[in-house]
Write an enzyme that holds these catalytic residues in place. Structure first.
Site, short mmCIF file in Angstrom:
data_model
loop_
_atom_site.label_atom_id
_atom_site.label_comp_id
_atom_site.label_asym_id
_atom_site.label_seq_id
_atom_site.Cartn_x
_atom_site.Cartn_y
_atom_site.Cartn_z
CG ASP A 1 2.97 1.60 2.17
OD1 ASP A 1 1.95 1.76 3.06
OD2 ASP A 1 3.06 1.56 1.19
CD GLU B 1 -4.04 -1.95 2.41
OE1 GLU B 1 -4.09 -2.52 1.31
OE2 GLU B 1 -4.37 -0.68 2.78
#
Ligand code: FUB
Length: 382
Positions: free
Chosen positions: A65, A278
């Protein structure tokens, strides 16, 4: 290429019909990969590791991420710090049970990435209990802000802020999460006028679908898909809120961001290849706002463009076709006149979906401002 059969589904490359279609279009090589996956044959990871387009920035810890930023001429990467905490796999992402953050830094795009050690631990965040998911950072007036989602003691994801005088921390957490924050994956974008905006939201384990009425719906706690709209209904949307001057709170009630198709219609829930799931990111290119995100269960990184930070944004295309691993998450920065995509995959852990590694590759625009789709697995099959 040697074919080895690996039955355990958690180690398999995630492939949906959409993904197969994407790969099919790419080339003969991708077709072969698709066929291997369909036949439930796994990949020789050692060979794959040598032939993919990029290598992990660091190998001594697992990172994911990545939120990349340039501060004082250097690249700083704010990743999740993946660990195996022994949690069982589920579709709520319970196996992503991370505890802390480390900041990586690089003097140049091809320099070795330095791990600057512990930046923030969940034990030092008064309101947070567990699951330190995808973080983000930004800077204002010499203070560095680390934004992070974590579950509070009621099991609800909130977004917190921690500050430091150094881009690498240690960061000191605020005693409470941002008021009115919910869900996951914050992206803190500084606009040209000096205003900061936070984009956020994530489905399934990210709980966005539980906030449809404005309060948290705690019914059916084990279901990742309860409260999702039907396939023919408009897809759930990410949120944006302008930040206060001190970047510690929302200056306004978060608003949904509309993602439209080319006919100006909201993308539908059933449009799994394109709709938001997301991993929000915002950047600008030649005066246009590029909102990019992951489609989650179809494993694509996509983008949509608009003329202001609130949108609406019109879907444009795919940035990154699926990596090895279920999740895909990214950031995009310009450094010394070139553009780069930071992303992650699970090749180093041989496909363990919660043990990921951050990578970086060049991103290119076409003349018309669209982004060239990147294929992360660019190698010849025998
Ligand atoms: O790292 C945990 C979660 O996985 C992130 O919040 C999502 O974006 C996905 O990458």
């Amino acid at each position: 290429m040697k074919l080895t059969v690996l039955k355990n589904s958690k180690f398999r490359i995630a492939l949906s019909n959409a993904v197969k279609k994407q790969w099919y279009k790419e080339s003969r090589n991708q077709k072969k990969i698709r066929i291997m996956s369909e036949e439930n044959k796994s990949i020789d990871y050692k060979e794959l590791e040598e032939k993919v387009i990029a290598q992990p920035l660091v190998k001594h810890i697992y990172t994911a991420d990545p939120s990349a930023h340039i501060f004082n001429g250097k690249i700083y990467i704010y990743p999740s710090h993946d660990i195996d905490a022994g949690e069982a796999f589920d579709d709520l992402g319970s196996h992503f049970d991370m505890e802390d953050y480390h900041v990586l830094s690089m003097d140049n795009i091809d320099s070795e990435a330095i791990d600057n050690g512990l930046a923030l631990h969940v034990d030092d965040v008064p309101w947070a209990e567990r699951q330190m998911w995808a973080p983000e950072a930004n800077e204002k007036d010499g203070t560095y802000y680390l934004f992070f989602p974590s579950k509070d003691y009621d099991g609800i994801f909130r977004i917190g802020v921690a500050t430091s005088s150094s881009p690498t921390g240690l960061f000191t957490a605020q005693p409470e999460a941002i008021k009115g924050s919910f869900s996951i994956d914050p992206a803190a974008f500084k606009d040209n006028d000096g205003c900061y905006y936070m984009y956020f939201g994530g489905l399934w384990g990210g709980q966005l679908q539980r906030w449809k009425t404005g309060t948290f719906n705690a019914d059916q706690p084990k279901s990742p898909t309860a409260f999702l709209p039907g396939d023919d209904e408009a897809a759930l949307l990410p949120y944006v809120a302008k930040m206060t001057d001190d970047l510690l709170e929302f200056a306004e009630e978060p608003k949904e961001i509309e993602i439209l198709d080319k006919n100006g219609k909201l993308l539908l829930t059933g449009n799994n290849d394109r709709r938001f799931f997301e991993a929000s990111w915002m950047h600008t290119y030649k005066g246009e706002y590029y909102f990019s995100y992951s489609t989650g269960d179809t494993h694509l990184l996509c983008y949509a463009t608009g003329d202001n930070p609130y949108g609406p944004f019109t879907y444009q295309g795919v940035i990154l076709i699926p990596v090895v691993g279920w999740t895909s998450h990214h950031s995009i920065i310009e450094f010394k006149g070139k553009w780069y995509l930071f992303y992650h995959d699970c090749i180093l852990s041989e496909g363990v979906t919660h043990l990921r590694s951050v990578k970086c590759t060049e991103l290119k625009y076409k003349e018309d401002g669209t982004i060239e789709t990147i294929n992360p697995i660019n190698y010849k099959m025998k």
